[in-house]
Scaffold this motif. Structure first.
Motif, PDB file in Angstrom:
ATOM      1  N   VAL A 191      10.713  36.661 -19.332  1.00  7.54           N
ATOM      2  CA  VAL A 191      10.645  35.827 -20.535  1.00  7.54           C
ATOM      3  C   VAL A 191       9.387  36.157 -21.325  1.00  7.54           C
ATOM      4  O   VAL A 191       9.419  36.307 -22.555  1.00  7.54           O
ATOM      5  N   GLY A 192       8.256  36.284 -20.632  1.00  4.52           N
ATOM      6  CA  GLY A 192       7.004  36.610 -21.302  1.00  4.52           C
ATOM      7  C   GLY A 192       7.072  37.943 -22.034  1.00  4.52           C
ATOM      8  O   GLY A 192       6.612  38.060 -23.179  1.00  4.52           O
ATOM      9  N   LEU A 193       7.660  38.945 -21.410  1.00  3.17           N
ATOM     10  CA  LEU A 193       7.791  40.252 -22.048  1.00  3.17           C
ATOM     11  C   LEU A 193       8.669  40.160 -23.300  1.00  3.17           C
ATOM     12  O   LEU A 193       8.366  40.780 -24.332  1.00  3.17           O
ATOM     13  N   MET A 194       9.750  39.392 -23.216  1.00  3.47           N
ATOM     14  CA  MET A 194      10.628  39.223 -24.375  1.00  3.47           C
ATOM     15  C   MET A 194       9.876  38.532 -25.510  1.00  3.47           C
ATOM     16  O   MET A 194       9.977  38.927 -26.677  1.00  3.47           O
ATOM     17  N   TRP A 195       9.098  37.498 -25.198  1.00  4.09           N
ATOM     18  CA  TRP A 195       8.374  36.773 -26.236  1.00  4.09           C
ATOM     19  C   TRP A 195       7.271  37.627 -26.847  1.00  4.09           C
ATOM     20  O   TRP A 195       7.009  37.533 -28.041  1.00  4.09           O
ATOM     21  N   VAL A 196       6.639  38.481 -26.042  1.00  2.00           N
ATOM     22  CA  VAL A 196       5.646  39.408 -26.595  1.00  2.00           C
ATOM     23  C   VAL A 196       6.324  40.368 -27.568  1.00  2.00           C
ATOM     24  O   VAL A 196       5.795  40.659 -28.648  1.00  2.00           O
TER      25      VAL A 196
ATOM     26  N   TYR B  43       0.746  35.246 -33.792  1.00  2.00           N
ATOM     27  CA  TYR B  43      -0.277  34.754 -32.860  1.00  2.00           C
ATOM     28  C   TYR B  43       0.311  33.715 -31.915  1.00  2.00           C
ATOM     29  O   TYR B  43       0.137  33.788 -30.689  1.00  2.00           O
ATOM     30  N   ARG B  44       1.051  32.753 -32.462  1.00  2.00           N
ATOM     31  CA  ARG B  44       1.640  31.717 -31.614  1.00  2.00           C
ATOM     32  C   ARG B  44       2.709  32.302 -30.690  1.00  2.00           C
ATOM     33  O   ARG B  44       2.838  31.880 -29.533  1.00  2.00           O
ATOM     34  N   ALA B  45       3.488  33.265 -31.195  1.00  2.00           N
ATOM     35  CA  ALA B  45       4.517  33.880 -30.360  1.00  2.00           C
ATOM     36  C   ALA B  45       3.888  34.646 -29.206  1.00  2.00           C
ATOM     37  O   ALA B  45       4.386  34.600 -28.070  1.00  2.00           O
ATOM     38  N   TYR B  46       2.790  35.341 -29.486  1.00  2.00           N
ATOM     39  CA  TYR B  46       2.129  36.077 -28.410  1.00  2.00           C
ATOM     40  C   TYR B  46       1.507  35.117 -27.398  1.00  2.00           C
ATOM     41  O   TYR B  46       1.544  35.358 -26.191  1.00  2.00           O
TER      42      TYR B  46
ATOM     43  N   THR C 145       3.882  25.409 -24.414  1.00  2.00           N
ATOM     44  CA  THR C 145       4.407  26.192 -25.526  1.00  2.00           C
ATOM     45  C   THR C 145       5.917  26.051 -25.623  1.00  2.00           C
ATOM     46  O   THR C 145       6.576  25.711 -24.641  1.00  2.00           O
ATOM     47  N   VAL C 146       6.444  26.315 -26.808  1.00  2.00           N
ATOM     48  CA  VAL C 146       7.880  26.485 -26.975  1.00  2.00           C
ATOM     49  C   VAL C 146       8.138  27.940 -27.325  1.00  2.00           C
ATOM     50  O   VAL C 146       7.226  28.700 -27.664  1.00  2.00           O
ATOM     51  N   SER C 147       9.383  28.358 -27.204  1.00  2.00           N
ATOM     52  CA  SER C 147       9.740  29.757 -27.446  1.00  2.00           C
ATOM     53  C   SER C 147       9.445  30.139 -28.896  1.00  2.00           C
ATOM     54  O   SER C 147       9.497  29.287 -29.801  1.00  2.00           O
ATOM     55  N   PRO C 148       9.121  31.410 -29.151  1.00  2.00           N
ATOM     56  CA  PRO C 148       8.744  31.816 -30.502  1.00  2.00           C
ATOM     57  C   PRO C 148       9.718  31.397 -31.587  1.00  2.00           C
ATOM     58  O   PRO C 148       9.307  30.922 -32.650  1.00  2.00           O
ATOM     59  N   ARG C 149      11.003  31.544 -31.344  1.00  2.00           N
ATOM     60  CA  ARG C 149      11.947  31.255 -32.433  1.00  2.00           C
ATOM     61  C   ARG C 149      12.035  29.758 -32.739  1.00  2.00           C
ATOM     62  O   ARG C 149      12.620  29.374 -33.754  1.00  2.00           O
ATOM     63  N   ASN C 150      11.475  28.927 -31.886  1.00  2.00           N
ATOM     64  CA  ASN C 150      11.438  27.488 -32.145  1.00  2.00           C
ATOM     65  C   ASN C 150      10.052  27.017 -32.553  1.00  2.00           C
ATOM     66  O   ASN C 150       9.745  25.823 -32.461  1.00  2.00           O
ATOM     67  N   GLN C 151       9.231  27.941 -33.030  1.00  2.00           N
ATOM     68  CA  GLN C 151       7.891  27.612 -33.502  1.00  2.00           C
ATOM     69  C   GLN C 151       7.857  27.606 -35.031  1.00  2.00           C
ATOM     70  O   GLN C 151       8.660  28.282 -35.689  1.00  2.00           O
ATOM     71  N   PRO C 152       6.922  26.850 -35.624  1.00  2.42           N
ATOM     72  CA  PRO C 152       6.878  26.747 -37.088  1.00  2.42           C
ATOM     73  C   PRO C 152       6.650  28.093 -37.756  1.00  2.42           C
ATOM     74  O   PRO C 152       5.808  28.886 -37.324  1.00  2.42           O
TER      75      PRO C 152
ATOM     76  N   ARG D 207      -6.962  37.166 -21.023  1.00  2.00           N
ATOM     77  CA  ARG D 207      -7.004  37.865 -19.743  1.00  2.00           C
ATOM     78  C   ARG D 207      -5.603  38.187 -19.236  1.00  2.00           C
ATOM     79  O   ARG D 207      -5.413  39.151 -18.487  1.00  2.00           O
ATOM     80  N   ALA D 208      -4.613  37.374 -19.633  1.00  2.00           N
ATOM     81  CA  ALA D 208      -3.235  37.614 -19.204  1.00  2.00           C
ATOM     82  C   ALA D 208      -2.541  38.656 -20.072  1.00  2.00           C
ATOM     83  O   ALA D 208      -1.452  39.109 -19.732  1.00  2.00           O
ATOM     84  N   ALA D 209      -3.159  39.028 -21.179  1.00  2.00           N
ATOM     85  CA  ALA D 209      -2.514  39.894 -22.163  1.00  2.00           C
ATOM     86  C   ALA D 209      -2.755  41.365 -21.863  1.00  2.00           C
ATOM     87  O   ALA D 209      -3.700  41.740 -21.178  1.00  2.00           O
ATOM     88  N   THR D 210      -1.871  42.199 -22.396  1.00  2.00           N
ATOM     89  CA  THR D 210      -2.120  43.638 -22.335  1.00  2.00           C
ATOM     90  C   THR D 210      -3.191  43.974 -23.370  1.00  2.00           C
ATOM     91  O   THR D 210      -3.162  43.467 -24.492  1.00  2.00           O
ATOM     92  N   PRO D 211      -4.167  44.825 -23.019  1.00  2.00           N
ATOM     93  CA  PRO D 211      -5.290  45.075 -23.936  1.00  2.00           C
ATOM     94  C   PRO D 211      -4.867  45.557 -25.319  1.00  2.00           C
ATOM     95  O   PRO D 211      -5.425  45.134 -26.331  1.00  2.00           O
ATOM     96  N   ARG D 212      -3.849  46.416 -25.392  1.00  2.94           N
ATOM     97  CA  ARG D 212      -3.462  46.982 -26.691  1.00  2.94           C
ATOM     98  C   ARG D 212      -2.989  45.892 -27.640  1.00  2.94           C
ATOM     99  O   ARG D 212      -3.430  45.804 -28.788  1.00  2.94           O
ATOM    100  N   VAL D 213      -2.075  45.060 -27.164  1.00  5.06           N
ATOM    101  CA  VAL D 213      -1.519  44.039 -28.039  1.00  5.06           C
ATOM    102  C   VAL D 213      -2.525  42.924 -28.280  1.00  5.06           C
ATOM    103  O   VAL D 213      -2.658  42.415 -29.390  1.00  5.06           O
ATOM    104  N   ALA D 214      -3.267  42.553 -27.246  1.00  4.76           N
ATOM    105  CA  ALA D 214      -4.245  41.479 -27.399  1.00  4.76           C
ATOM    106  C   ALA D 214      -5.287  41.831 -28.449  1.00  4.76           C
ATOM    107  O   ALA D 214      -5.711  40.986 -29.238  1.00  4.76           O
ATOM    108  N   ALA D 215      -5.712  43.101 -28.461  1.00  2.00           N
ATOM    109  CA  ALA D 215      -6.735  43.514 -29.415  1.00  2.00           C
ATOM    110  C   ALA D 215      -6.270  43.295 -30.842  1.00  2.00           C
ATOM    111  O   ALA D 215      -7.059  42.962 -31.729  1.00  2.00           O
TER     112      ALA D 215
END
Length: 234
Positions: A40-45, A63-66, A116-123, A220-228
């Motif tokens: 689920v986390g990979l899909m939301w990223v 930002y909220r989706a990530y 959190t809620v899933s990205p597609r249900n975020q404002p 810390r939970a994020a992949t460095p490339r995307v987090a940056a």
């Protein structure tokens, strides 16, 4: 469907009238649950990266989706370590995960680690249908859990941003100091638990953001490339 104890069921509706039956599940501490939430986390990223391309770099929506994706990773870690407590809101017809909450009970003080809620249900997220009330139903179940203890318990959290702070303040959370976490005191928890059972549903179309958690943990939970990219300038 993720394995675990179904704590509550709710029928939620979108502003255009579509409905979904949502189960609030206390996720079982199994390798399968951890793997499920990691996927689920990979899909939301991936959805956050798509939003970043569609809406422009460093958008609030991306930002909220990530943040949601890393919340799923942190929930998977919690389950892997066999620690309490992870709630998952899941569409019973499609098995889609639409929300995740991680919280820590302790004597006299509970802490909502991630919410959190899933990205597609975020404002602001580009989705045709957005369900109302996902965050409200998850919070209500946490408050029910507190209420079942029958003891005097405070509760605290860190909202993701100003929009999230507005959601939590509308449900009674407050700060004694601008630098402090949002908090319910011991005396307030049971009173507000009753109020939150009938609280107005959060609505992403109206801009309601429910996300809460320590951004440093998410980095810390994020992949460095995307987090940056996603956390740049935050």
């Amino acid at each position: 469907m993720i394995a675990g104890d179904v704590r509550a069921r709710h029928t939620l509706q979108s502003p255009v009238g579509e409905t979904a039956d949502i189960a609030i599940i206390a996720a079982a501490a199994t390798p399968a649950s951890a793997a499920y939430l990691t996927r689920v986390g990979l899909m939301w990223v991936d959805q956050s990266e798509a939003a970043d391309e569609d809406l422009g770099p460093h958008s609030d929506e991306a930002y909220r989706a990530y943040f949601a994706g890393t919340a799923a990773f942190l929930a998977a870690d919690r389950i892997t370590d066999g620690e309490c407590c992870v709630l998952v809101a899941q569409n019973e017809r499609t098995n889609e995960v639409v929300g995740i909450a991680v919280y820590t009970p302790s004597p006299g003080d509970w802490y909502i680690n991630d919410f959190t809620v899933s990205p597609r249900n975020q404002p602001g997220f580009p989705a045709r249908v957005q369900l109302r009330g996902i965050g409200t139903t998850m919070l209500a179940e946490i408050m029910e859990d507190v209420d079942r203890q029958g003891t005097c318990t405070s509760m605290s959290l860190l909202p993701l941003d100003e929009a999230a702070q507005a959601f939590w303040e509308a449900r009674g959370f407050h700060r004694a100091d601008p630098r402090d976490k949002l908090r319910l005191t011991c005396d307030e928890v049971h009173e507000i638990a009753e109020r939150n059972r009938t609280a107005d549903e959060d609505c992403p179309v109206a801009g309601h953001c429910v996300s809460a958690g320590d951004v440093r943990e998410h980095q810390r939970a994020a992949t460095p490339r995307v987090a940056a990219r996603v956390y740049a300038g935050r």
